[in-house]
Design a protein around this motif. Structure first.
Motif, PDB file in Angstrom:
ATOM      1  N   SER A  56     -53.419  34.509 -35.857  1.00 50.62           N
ATOM      2  CA  SER A  56     -54.505  34.004 -34.897  1.00 50.62           C
ATOM      3  C   SER A  56     -53.277  33.505 -33.857  1.00 50.62           C
ATOM      4  CB  SER A  56     -54.828  32.072 -36.249  1.00 50.62           C
ATOM      5  OG  SER A  56     -53.289  31.485 -36.004  1.00 50.62           O
ATOM      6  N   LYS A 114     -52.887  30.514 -32.856  1.00 47.66           N
ATOM      7  CA  LYS A 114     -52.248  29.363 -33.360  1.00 47.66           C
ATOM      8  C   LYS A 114     -50.928  29.695 -33.470  1.00 47.66           C
ATOM      9  CE  LYS A 114     -53.074  24.776 -35.758  1.00 47.66           C
ATOM     10  NZ  LYS A 114     -53.833  24.243 -36.667  1.00 47.66           N
ATOM     11  N   SER A 123     -47.929  28.198 -31.323  1.00 47.03           N
ATOM     12  CA  SER A 123     -46.912  27.196 -32.750  1.00 47.03           C
ATOM     13  C   SER A 123     -45.144  27.841 -32.702  1.00 47.03           C
ATOM     14  CB  SER A 123     -46.589  27.272 -34.228  1.00 47.03           C
ATOM     15  OG  SER A 123     -46.641  28.234 -34.713  1.00 47.03           O
TER      16      SER A 123
END
Length: 473
Positions: free
Chosen positions: A261, A263, A267
């Motif tokens: 992903s 994300k 991160s």
């Protein structure tokens, strides 16, 4: 000690072999892990790009010649991660949608230019292959120094290259991800052990920086001129940060494209800057080597190993040895996959099916392994010289990468190609002539020319009138 080194090399290879999962194994699994890696796996893959034998040996050695200028590395990494935080998720989304595996795939498709994709692949191979070779040279340095026998370094290089090729052919990026966990744990443990040993056994009278101030105070400030002067420091940070943040190095792409992903990708770029604090340890050890004044000229890169050998018991030296070996093997394995994927995805004819491309990747990995091994044993300095140009050469792809993220792409491939070729000519010309005006990094000069030519090409294109339709058409 040589037996311990060989055991460590085999251990790393076994972990790499066990990294393969599942019965089926296609090109996407071999090159980008099937795009199923979570945040932890991609974190360690990206950390593996940072912590190599240069971090392990070169940072402390650089302190002996440039002092605090060695801190350019954590400086550019932190800035580069800001760029990666913005660029990485966009690249992941486009890669997921269109099946990209390399930077060359990305540029070829976005600009609709096989020529640009092929040239990008060739440049990436030329400027990145030295990274693989330098890891092997570093491994030989570590083993030779620890054992006191130069031939043991040669043996370790040959064994390491064969083991790297074995687990790369079998496991692909899954194997690199598995060994990345082990490598980073071993590296951090080794650095902490060295730092602890030095702090306990080598504390100079009056403190570290008092001793350095009295003996080599010029190393505590960045000098206006010299090899590691102010111009070099500032421009090297800019070049490396821009190249890293714009994902111009081929090693940046597998870790991003393998994520499950966007994300997970984003991160990592929040926490990885904190992880770079570990780079401060070899820098600190380098200053202890300055205060100790026992490192001989020409042995600067062995300063960290010399202090470790002088302060640690044999069983802890074994930990350092295996940690250093891991810092060589894992980045070399990742680089091998990058080069092989560039060839199979961008230089193999378009009609070849997926299984044929996977076969081409593995054959390329074997050929590159033999070539790098031969150069490492025969001419260890040949590609090391080119390694210094890696960031300077690869940053010339930054304008193309950023423009390709736009929707739609705002310029034609011809303008990008003109700027890219002009920038690379400046970088290679500066290297051949040994020219560095005012100490400025040649990559920055090349990038300025690159952007100028790109801008002129775009302006000329806009000023050229469109062809008129014939009357009655």
């Amino acid at each position: 000690m040589i037996a311990i080194a060989l055991v460590g090399l085999v251990l790393i290879a076994v972990v790499g072999l066990l990294g393969r999962r599942g019965g089926g194994f296609d090109l996407a699994a071999w090159t980008v892990g099937g795009r199923r890696f979570g945040a932890v796996a991609t974190f360690f893959l990206q950390a593996g790009e940072i912590f190599t034998t240069f971090t392990f040996l070169g940072m402390s050695g650089m302190v002996l010649g440039g002092g605090v200028a060695a801190m350019y590395m954590p400086s550019y990494l932190v800035l580069g991660y800001v760029g990666m935080f913005l660029v990485g998720p966009l690249v992941w989304r486009l890669g997921k949608r269109h099946g990209y595996r390399t930077n060359s795939d990305f540029l070829r498709h976005r600009f609709g230019s096989p020529l640009l994709g092929g040239l990008t692949a060739v440049l990436a191979i030329v400027f990145f292959m030295p990274v693989i070779q330098v890891q092997l040279v570093g491994l030989g340095t570590i083993v030779s120094f620890m054992t006191g026998d130069e031939s043991s370094g040669t043996v370790s290089i040959v064994v390491a290259m064969l083991l790297i090729l074995l687990f790369v052919l079998w496991s692909g990026l899954h194997g690199v991800a598995a060994t990345s966990y082990l490598k980073d744990v071993l590296m951090v443990v080794a650095l902490v052990v060295i730092a602890g040993g030095v702090l306990l056994a080598r504390q100079p009278e009056g403190g570290l920086f008092t001793a350095v101030f009295q003996g080599a105070r010029e190393l505590l400030t960045i000098q206006p001129s010299g090899t590691y002067g102010t111009a070099w420091y500032v421009t090297s940070i800019l070049v490396s940060a821009a190249g890293f943040g714009c994902m111009t190095l081929p090693s940046s792409w597998p870790a991003v494209l393998s994520g499950r992903s966007s994300k997970a990708v984003a991160s990592n770029h929040v926490f990885l800057p904190l992880y770079t604090m570990a780079v401060a340890i070899p820098v600190m050890v380098g200053f202890y080597a300055v205060a100790d004044a026992t490192t001989r000229a020409g042995d600067e890169n062995a300063a960290l190993l010399g202090l470790a050998q002088a302060t640690l018991p044999p069983w802890l030296l074994a930990v350092v040895l295996i940690g250093g070996a891991a810092c060589a093997m894992v980045p070399a394995a990742g680089g091998l996959i990058c080069v092989a994927t560039l060839v199979s995805s961008n230089l193999v004819p378009s009609g070849v099916p997926e299984q044929g491309r996977l076969r081409a990747s593995r054959i390329t990995a074997a050929v590159v392994s033999v070539l790098v091994l031969a150069l490492t044993l025969g001419r260890p300095d040949l590609m090391a010289d080119l390694y210094l140009l890696t960031y300077s050469g690869m940053i010339q792809l930054a304008p193309a990468n950023l423009l390709a993220l736009r929707e739609p792409v705002p310029v034609r491939s011809s303008a990008v190609l003109a700027g890219l070729i002009a920038g690379e000519c400046v970088v290679l010309g500066a290297a051949l002539l040994g020219v560095s005006p005012f100490g400025v990094n040649s990559g920055l000069t090349g990038l300025a020319v690159n952007l100028l030519v790109l801008g002129v090409a775009v302006a000329l294109r806009r000023r050229t009138p469109a062809p008129r339709e014939p009357i009655g058409a």
